[in-house]
Design an enzyme around this catalytic site. Structure first.
Site, PDB file in Angstrom:
ATOM      1  N   ASP A  61      -7.895 -16.232  -3.107  1.00  0.00           N
ATOM      2  CA  ASP A  61      -6.550 -16.398  -2.532  1.00  0.00           C
ATOM      3  C   ASP A  61      -5.792 -17.565  -3.169  1.00  0.00           C
ATOM      4  OD1 ASP A  61      -7.411 -14.383  -0.746  1.00  0.00           O
ATOM      5  OD2 ASP A  61      -8.152 -15.886   0.676  1.00  0.00           O
ATOM      6  N   GLU A 233      -2.074  -6.259   2.531  1.00  0.00           N
ATOM      7  CA  GLU A 233      -2.142  -7.683   2.871  1.00  0.00           C
ATOM      8  C   GLU A 233      -1.583  -8.518   1.724  1.00  0.00           C
ATOM      9  OE1 GLU A 233      -6.287  -8.477   3.554  1.00  0.00           O
ATOM     10  OE2 GLU A 233      -6.807  -8.418   1.422  1.00  0.00           O
ATOM     11  N   HIS A 299      -4.097 -10.658  -4.321  1.00  0.00           N
ATOM     12  CA  HIS A 299      -3.636 -11.900  -3.690  1.00  0.00           C
ATOM     13  C   HIS A 299      -2.933 -12.811  -4.690  1.00  0.00           C
ATOM     14  CE1 HIS A 299      -3.803 -14.016   0.213  1.00  0.00           C
ATOM     15  NE2 HIS A 299      -3.289 -14.959  -0.560  1.00  0.00           N
TER      16      HIS A 299
END
Length: 364
Positions: A61, A233, A299
């Protein structure tokens, strides 16, 4: 070392002359007596015009925020929030983290601190992060604030939980401004079930720590390539040179090699709060490339080269198949361009170990 002792050594014989010279140079800044000030020597800069991915051995991330000539980097550490401050993002391996905030030992935001993002809004710094009490079903978004000029210094104040009217599981929060309005975007569940289908939500913000009204779902897994894990996401917004707005997100389960980046495009004059104004690309915009040692790229974040002439993407990927969602995910950067229709063109993940020209204008 005292002056008298140095004189004594100097008289000890020619065999010690060169050793003496070394000590004299080292302690040239002595103020006298026993007080000694050692001036640290800055390592010689790396003058190589290239770098290779990955930037670090581990870094799930990853996030980069660019402010003037400085870059601030962070990634999921799990138990704290920390930043790297640098003028050369391609040289992260030479830098060290500064821990800026440690959670309380117990409570709703004491565990599993994921996907932090640093943003400067107005004249203050904010870090948005997901956390829970040890139970994943309780993951929510939180924010801290710092008024210092440099976010690696000063005091970080806990501002609270970012809560829409419908308070549900939430991770991967980010902020952006569009037409004078601030928005918060994140990934969440529709209900309270575990596991839930992860969807992307948006809400207006009244200030950097408060959401206005309820959330609106703007993306959920719909195409076949998104269905392995039922996950949307990691939403991040980028605007092209003409100001057109795109939202790049991660799809599929991070535990699979099918984890990829997808794209939403906001219609011209569209309303970010209207799901119908977001157009989803039918295929991934960055996907696994096994021969390049890039499995499950996702991400992401974006930044400019130091001289402002180049656009760069940062993302994580695994270097081998079936490594999943752990710390084997490592941060990578590469330059991207813009297609004739204004959409971003990320190409394919650059093979690990391949020399890449450093961002234009980067300190060498």
């Amino acid at each position: 070392m005292k002056r008298a002792e140095r004189n004594s050594e100097r008289r000890a014989g020619r065999g010690k002359v060169w050793l003496l010279i070394g000590w004299v140079l080292l302690f040239a800044q002595c103020k006298g007596g026993d007080e000694e000030t050692v001036v640290p020597v800055k390592p010689n800069p790396d003058t190589s015009p290239t770098f290779t991915n990955p930037l670090l051995a581990s870094g799930p991330d990853p996030w980069v925020y660019q402010h003037n000539n400085t870059y601030y980097y962070t990634h999921t550490l799990g138990n704290r929030l920390a930043l790297i401050k640098t003028q050369a993002i391609s040289q992260l391996q030479k830098e060290r983290f500064t821990t800026v905030w440690t959670p309380p030992s117990t409570g709703p935001y004491s565990r599993n601190i994921w996907a932090p993002e640093l943003h400067r809004i107005g004249d203050k710094w904010y870090i948005y992060f997901a956390a829970d009490d040890g139970n994943d079903a309780n993951h929510r978004m939180y924010v801290i604030e710092n008024a210092a000029v440099d976010p690696t210094t000063g005091t970080w104040e806990f501002k609270g939980k970012l809560t829409p009217a419908t308070d549900r599981w939430a991770i991967d929060g980010s902020v952006f401004e569009h037409n004078g309005q601030m928005y918060f975007i994140w990934s969440g569940w529709a209900g309270t079930n575990d596991p839930g289908i992860q969807q992307i939500y948006i809400a207006k913000m009244t200030n950097p720590w408060t959401l206005e009204g309820d959330r609106v779902m703007i993306s959920r897994p719909t195409f076949n390539w998104e269905m392995n894990g039922l996950v949307n996401e990691g939403p991040e917004v980028i605007k092209n040179p003409a100001g057109k707005l795109f939202l790049i997100y991660s799809a599929n389960g991070c535990w699979t090699d099918n984890y990829s980046l997808g794209r939403l495009t906001l219609r011209d004059n569209g309303n970010p709060m209207n799901p119908d104004d977001w157009i989803k690309a039918p295929t991934p915009v960055l996907a696994t490339k096994a021969e390049n040692n890039a499995f499950g790229p996702g991400h992401n974040g974006f930044f400019k080269s130091p001289d402002g002439t180049e656009d760069w993407i940062i993302y994580h990927a695994n270097s081998s198949s079936r490594q999943g969602c752990g710390d084997t995910r490592n941060p990578r950067i590469q330059r991207f361009t813009w297609n004739a229709d204004g959409t971003p063109n990320f190409g394919e993940p650059v093979k690990t170990g391949t020399p890449i020209a450093r961002p234009s204008g980067e300190v060498k």
